[in-house]
Design a protein around this motif. Sequence first.
Motif, mmCIF file in Angstrom:
data_model
loop_
_atom_site.group_PDB
_atom_site.id
_atom_site.type_symbol
_atom_site.label_atom_id
_atom_site.label_comp_id
_atom_site.label_asym_id
_atom_site.label_seq_id
_atom_site.Cartn_x
_atom_site.Cartn_y
_atom_site.Cartn_z
ATOM 1 N N PRO A 1 1.214 2.175 4.366
ATOM 2 C CA PRO A 1 0.431 1.448 5.372
ATOM 3 C C PRO A 1 -0.935 2.080 5.615
ATOM 4 C CG PRO A 1 2.683 1.797 6.130
ATOM 5 C CD PRO A 1 2.517 2.614 4.889
ATOM 6 N N PHE A 2 -1.924 1.234 5.803
ATOM 7 C CA PHE A 2 -3.292 1.667 6.088
ATOM 8 C C PHE A 2 -3.798 2.666 5.048
ATOM 9 C CE2 PHE A 2 -2.139 -0.011 10.264
ATOM 10 C CZ PHE A 2 -3.277 -0.767 10.541
ATOM 11 N N SER A 3 -3.745 2.241 3.796
ATOM 12 C CA SER A 3 -4.320 3.046 2.716
ATOM 13 C C SER A 3 -4.833 2.111 1.631
ATOM 14 C CB SER A 3 -3.281 4.005 2.120
ATOM 15 O OG SER A 3 -2.293 3.299 1.401
ATOM 16 N N GLY A 4 -5.879 2.528 0.935
ATOM 17 C CA GLY A 4 -6.352 1.786 -0.219
ATOM 18 C C GLY A 4 -7.374 0.712 0.053
ATOM 19 N N ASP A 5 -7.675 0.422 1.315
ATOM 20 C CA ASP A 5 -8.718 -0.557 1.637
ATOM 21 C C ASP A 5 -9.566 -0.006 2.771
ATOM 22 O OD1 ASP A 5 -7.055 -0.800 3.834
ATOM 23 O OD2 ASP A 5 -6.527 -2.894 3.490
ATOM 24 N N GLN A 6 -10.551 -0.786 3.220
ATOM 25 C CA GLN A 6 -11.475 -0.274 4.231
ATOM 26 C C GLN A 6 -10.791 -0.048 5.571
ATOM 27 O OE1 GLN A 6 -14.634 0.775 3.498
ATOM 28 N NE2 GLN A 6 -14.377 1.722 5.508
ATOM 29 N N SER A 7 -9.839 -0.893 5.923
ATOM 30 C CA SER A 7 -9.090 -0.660 7.167
ATOM 31 C C SER A 7 -8.381 0.690 7.117
ATOM 32 C CB SER A 7 -8.063 -1.778 7.396
ATOM 33 O OG SER A 7 -8.687 -3.007 7.660
ATOM 34 N N GLY A 8 -7.793 0.993 5.955
ATOM 35 C CA GLY A 8 -7.112 2.267 5.799
ATOM 36 C C GLY A 8 -8.065 3.445 5.861
ATOM 37 N N ARG A 9 -9.236 3.299 5.268
ATOM 38 C CA ARG A 9 -10.214 4.389 5.313
ATOM 39 C C ARG A 9 -10.705 4.611 6.743
ATOM 40 N NH1 ARG A 9 -11.051 2.328 0.079
ATOM 41 N NH2 ARG A 9 -12.420 0.636 0.768
#
Length: 214
Positions: A64-72
């Motif tokens: 969860p919350f990794s690999g995209d801008q939300s995760g960053r």
Amino acid sequence: MSTVTEGAREGFAALVAEAAACRRCPAMCGRSAVLSDSNGRVGARVMFVGEAPGRQGGDRTRVPFSGDQSGRNFTRYLASTGLTREEVFITNAALCNPRSETGANRKPTREEVSNCSGFLRRQIELVAPALVVTLGAVSLAALRGVEYHRLTLKENVGQIHHWHGRLLVPLYHPSPQVLASHRREAAQLADYGSVARALGLAGRAPRTELEKPK
């Protein structure tokens, strides 16, 4: 640090298997639940609850919350609290990625969130966090399916409340869209200060003495 029983670990493993086999949502039957040991550890003091795995984020990485801008963005905000991913548990109101007919991310429907409510309840019971932090209005509303509350994101963002035998802090979702239109970077970073303050209060604050942002 809380003591984690073997029963809790076994219960979590069983829950992961049950979520993987779930076919309650017709629109998500082609995707699988993002729930595993990669979400965090049973016994974590803090549980973050998001909306749903993103197509390029958790659905792809299985974290969860990794690999995209939300995760960053989330990783950056989490670091501001002094916590690391290894110290927290991260999940979502809907465990599978909801997509529109064009393949884009969409919000999970109320029915989809309701279908996952039992999984959310059992995650909270098994992880037994001292603090639950919701990320966005969808996850804050999803907690009502576990134990009712009257909180809204607009009115209660960054406030520390008692809920379901633990503390609860509602925060905005760290997506680029929210940053652009609802809650800017500086405000979100300030909101995350409530996470550290809530951890200081956890286990020792009387129910009548709750902290609200000044």
